[in-house]
Design an enzyme around this catalytic site. Structure first.
Site, PDB file in Angstrom:
ATOM      1  CE  LYS A  95      35.695  11.444  29.746  1.00  0.00           C
ATOM      2  NZ  LYS A  95      36.002  12.891  29.805  1.00  0.00           N
ATOM      3  N   GLY A 156      42.371  20.024  30.962  1.00  0.00           N
ATOM      4  CA  GLY A 156      42.340  21.472  31.122  1.00  0.00           C
ATOM      5  C   GLY A 156      43.630  22.194  30.804  1.00  0.00           C
ATOM      6  CB  ALA A 182      42.265  15.161  28.665  1.00  0.00           C
ATOM      7  N   GLY A 183      43.133  17.946  27.110  1.00  0.00           N
ATOM      8  CA  GLY A 183      44.290  18.692  26.636  1.00  0.00           C
ATOM      9  C   GLY A 183      44.140  19.350  25.284  1.00  0.00           C
ATOM     10  CG  ASN A 204      34.319  21.053  29.284  1.00  0.00           C
ATOM     11  OD1 ASN A 204      34.058  20.516  30.344  1.00  0.00           O
ATOM     12  ND2 ASN A 204      33.785  22.227  28.993  1.00  0.00           N
ATOM     13  CB  THR A 205      39.147  23.444  29.227  1.00  0.00           C
ATOM     14  OG1 THR A 205      38.877  22.582  30.338  1.00  0.00           O
ATOM     15  CG2 THR A 205      39.803  24.714  29.741  1.00  0.00           C
TER      16      THR A 205
END
Length: 271
Positions: A95, A156, A182-183, A204-205
């Site tokens: 990645k 995040g 992301a986001g 993830n977050t």
């Protein structure tokens, strides 16, 4: 089924490994997610032993590991990190992440494209994290990236699909899988991305910092499955559903087209 390069995935939920309070909790949450592609930052791995608190539990899952180049600020640094990952983890998947801006962690489009060209030529399966820029995503596809990973909003932030209009264009024109990265801060965001036509999402977050990461991982799993089922079932009028009339305007219309102006110039040159 989702195919990226030479690998087929039944799950369209990809996950990360950062921010979990313990390796044990991480492992339990990743199991609950059903994810078959898990990304990990090379800067957090003990390359000397090749077996540390992150790698050991991940190898128990029997999933494909996707090392990322997070922390790289230039194409050269990212290429170096990718080569290290290939040697240490015996994988040619990477990645590609290059974000020199430490405040917002926005990807550098120029350095990302430069690194992608080199890594593809070296035989890597490159999945680049990039801005939701349709032109850049097409260029990354053209140089041989196996998928593109445009952001929904900053890493995040949990803000969801703030780039929705551009994601629509990217999905419409892409010939490789589109993974929204992301986001994504709630299962509803993941569902929205799949309904929009994205091939997968990376989360993830939102999972790692939840009160119960295991329950949240399962919620994301169900959301992604629901989004894919809804898209396949046929939503209402949508440019991504050919069985329904296209009522959405996604093409730009120039307020001052040059067509007539250029034709007049050509005629004058021939006089």
């Amino acid at each position: 089924m989702l195919k990226i390069a030479d690998t087929t995935f039944t799950s369209r939920l990809f996950t990360g490994t950062g921010k979990f309070s313990s390796p044990e909790l991480m492992l339990e949450a990743l199991r609950a997610s059903g994810s078959q592609l898990i990304t990990m930052a090379m800067k957090r791995v003990d390359l000397q032993s090749g077996n540390d608190a992150i790698l050991a539990p991940l190898r128990q899952l029997g999933v494909r590991l996707l090392p990322n180049t997070s922390g790289a600020k230039t194409a050269e640094e990212a290429i170096f990190a990718a080569r290290l990952a290939r040697e240490a983890l015996n994988t040619h998947w990477v990645k590609l992440e290059i974000h020199p801006d430490v405040r917002y962690l926005l990807p550098d489009p120029i350095e990302t494209l430069k690194a992608a060209e080199v890594l593809v030529k070296e035989g890597f399966v490159v999945l680049p994290y990039c801005g939701a820029d349709p032109v850049l995503c097409k260029r990354l596809e053209e140089v041989g990236c196996a998928a593109v990973m445009p952001l929904g909003s900053p890493i995040g932030s949990n803000l969801g699909l703030r780039t929705r209009d551009f994601l629509q264009i990217i999905i419409e024109q892409s010939k490789v899988p589109v993974v929204v990265d992301a986001g994504i801060g709630a299962p509803s965001h993941a569902l929205e991305a799949l309904e929009l036509g994205a091939d997968a999402v990376l989360v993830n977050t939102a999972i790692a910092v939840a009160h119960s990461p295991v329950q949240m991982a399962h919620a994301f799993r169900l959301a992604v499955e629901s989004g894919e089922r809804a898209r396949l079932a046929g939503l209402g009028a949508s440019p991504f559903n050919p069985s329904q009339p296209d009522t959405l305007q996604l093409r730009a219309t120039a307020t001052s087209p040059l067509t007539g102006f250029l034709s007049q110039l050509e005629e004058q040159e021939h006089v």
